[in-house]
Design a protein around this motif. Structure first.
Motif, short mmCIF file in Angstrom:
data_model
loop_
_atom_site.label_atom_id
_atom_site.label_comp_id
_atom_site.label_asym_id
_atom_site.label_seq_id
_atom_site.Cartn_x
_atom_site.Cartn_y
_atom_site.Cartn_z
N THR B 131 8.23 -4.89 -4.47
CA THR B 131 8.24 -4.56 -5.90
C THR B 131 6.86 -4.72 -6.50
OG1 THR B 131 10.46 -5.49 -5.92
CG2 THR B 131 9.43 -5.05 -8.06
N ARG B 134 4.51 -2.16 -5.11
CA ARG B 134 4.80 -0.85 -5.70
C ARG B 134 4.27 -0.75 -7.12
NH1 ARG B 134 8.42 2.55 -3.81
NH2 ARG B 134 9.47 0.98 -2.58
N ARG B 135 4.52 -1.83 -7.90
CA ARG B 135 4.08 -1.81 -9.29
C ARG B 135 2.55 -1.83 -9.38
NH1 ARG B 135 6.84 -6.30 -12.36
NH2 ARG B 135 8.65 -5.04 -11.85
N ALA B 138 1.23 1.51 -8.48
CA ALA B 138 1.52 2.50 -9.51
C ALA B 138 0.66 2.27 -10.74
CB ALA B 138 3.01 2.42 -9.89
N GLU B 139 0.52 0.98 -11.12
CA GLU B 139 -0.18 0.72 -12.38
C GLU B 139 -1.67 0.73 -12.19
OE1 GLU B 139 1.40 -2.88 -13.91
OE2 GLU B 139 3.37 -1.99 -14.38
N GLU B 144 1.78 5.88 -4.97
CA GLU B 144 3.10 5.44 -4.57
C GLU B 144 3.00 4.65 -3.30
OE1 GLU B 144 5.76 8.70 -4.20
OE2 GLU B 144 6.14 8.80 -6.36
#
Lengths: 224, 260
Positions: B131, B134-135, B138-139, B144
């Motif tokens: 998580t 991934r975050r 992404a941020e 991805e």
């Protein structure tokens, strides 16, 4: 003053006289026999005794012990003769304090009779114990020359027995009588008490001497 | 001083009669009574002696019986003591065995719980990491996670030496190549991955995709028992090992405190 109770004749039938000596003797006999009979009616063989029986047993066993001590033999066969001598003389002398009673032993006839009984009893016991030969042999010991002296000694000691008892008892009675006429009341009473003691001692002496004579006749070795 | 011979005779007779009477009424009776009493006393003493002897025998028997009983009691006590000792030893052994079993059970339980715990930690760490990664991607990088991971796998495929590629091709000749991932791969990523595989191994190779929970945030290429890929498994293994060591240290310290 009357010296002997023989002289007081209570009843006479021809030559037979019933004097105070005989009557008093019967009284003493009655007292002794009746007392004995009453006291020995219910003798206990348990360990609890009546006082009378205790007294009798002390008396009889005391006499047996005395006879045993003197004779160093079994007292059984001597007890009736020697014991009766003592009881009779003692009772006679003690009853002398009763007013109106005269001790039979104050009569020379009585003491002579007793001494004669001893005189007869000594050879009888000796013969029974040692046989006739054994008894007669005593008279020729240590030598045959002693025979008259031994016979003389036998007679003289019988006479001494009779006169000693008679003299003692008679003198007590006579002295009491004389004093009673001189100093009444108190002093004769003391003498009477002393007479009681003397009477008992005389009874003892008479019985012991009789026993000594009998023992000397029955003992195998030695004399008196 | 006169002697009346008649009186003398009468007195002698009186005296002999008195001797006979007293012998009958006094001496005989008294002496017999004394003899009977002496005999009775002697008999009682004899009976008492007999009873004393009997009592002594009885006392001796009692003493012997009591000594016998004492000896028997000692024997019984000794045997009971030995039996009690045996029983105590047996019970001690049993208790020791039960304790050892309980301890083993407890240890097994502890280890199982520890394993479950570590598994749980591992899974949660993987989940959180995924998580987070991934975050973050992404941020921060506008990328991805799946695509990045596919890219890494594609790069590694490209860097494979020819023998390894041949080996993969040989293995994949009979069955399709399997691409396993911890999460669902987007179609674009699948397509890119398929193309890269065809470039590396050959175009005739079939590729299938599978999502699995066995992989912790990773991607794997599997062919005939051989695999190529990347996942967090290695890191998680290392983390799990360290955690296990830490737990063992704590447990060892705790045991040391409990049993000085």
């Amino acid at each position: 003053m009357r010296i002997s109770p023989d002289q007081l004749v209570l009843w006479a039938w021809g030559p037979v006289q019933l004097n105070a000596t005989i009557v008093c003797t019967w009284t003493v006999m009655l007292v002794l026999v009746l007392g004995s009979h009453l006291a020995t009616r219910r003798l206990s063989t348990a360990t609890r005794l009546t006082r009378w029986q205790n007294l009798l047993e002390v008396l009889v066993s005391g006499m047996r012990e005395q006879i045993r001590e003197v004779s160093q033999q079994d007292p059984g066969k001597y007890l009736p003769f020697v014991g009766t001598l003592f009881l009779f003389i003692a009772a006679s002398n003690v009853l002398a304090v009763v007013p109106g009673f005269t001790a039979p032993t104050a009569s020379l006839s009585t003491t002579t009779a007793l001494a004669l009984c001893v005189l007869v009893a000594v050879p009888l016991y000796g013969i029974v114990e040692r046989g006739l030969g054994g008894y007669l042999a005593v008279y020729v010991k240590p030598t045959v020359f002693m025979l008259p002296f031994n016979i003389l000694g036998e007679l003289s000691r019988t006479l001494a027995l009779a006169v000693r008892l008679y003299g003692n008892v008679m003198s007590g009675t006579v002295i009491a009588g004389i004093l009673l006429s001189l100093v009444p009341f108190f002093f004769p009473v003391v003498l009477q008490l002393l007479g009681l003691l003397t009477g008992l001692i005389q009874a003892y002496i008479f019985a012991v001497l009789a026993m000594v004579y009998i023992a000397s006749a029955t003992r195998t070795h030695g004399g008196h | 001083m006169t002697i009346d011979w008649l009186t003398v005779g009468a007195q002698a007779l009186n005296f002999l009669v008195l001797v006979w009477l007293l012998k009958r009424f006094l001496y005989g009776r008294v002496v017999r009574a004394m003899d009977r009493r002496e005999a009775a006393i002697a008999e009682r003493i004899r009976a008492a002696d007999a009873r004393m002897v009997e009592a002594e025998a009885e006392a001796r028997r009692h003493r012997e019986a009591r000594e016998g009983l004492e000896a028997q009691r000692e024997r019984l006590l000794k045997r009971a003591r030995e039996e009690a000792d045996d029983l105590r030893r047996t019970l001690d052994d049993e208790v020791r065995g039960e304790l050892a079993e309980a301890r083993a059970r407890w240890r097994a339980e502890l280890e199982r719980e520890q394993a479950v715990f570590l598994q749980d930690v591992r899974r949660q760490v993987a989940t959180h990491f995924e998580t987070l990664a991934r975050r973050a991607l992404a941020e921060l990088a506008d990328a991805e996670l799946e695509a990045q991971m596919a890219r890494v796998l594609i790069e590694r495929l490209g860097r494979l030496d020819p023998e390894r590629k041949d080996d993969l091709a040989r293995r994949a000749s009979g069955e399709p190549l399997l691409v396993r991932s911890a999460f669902e791969l987007p179609v674009a990523v699948r397509r890119a991955l398929t193309a890269a595989i065809h470039d590396a191994v050959g175009k005739e190779v079939a590729v299938t995709y599978e999502r699995t929970d066995e992989l912790a945030c990773g991607l794997e290429l599997r062919a005939g028992g051989q695999s190529l890929g990347w996942s967090l498994d290695g890191h998680l293994d290392a983390l799990e090992r360290r955690l296990a060591e830490g737990l063992a240290r704590v447990a060892g310290g705790g045991r040391g405190d409990a049993h000085p």
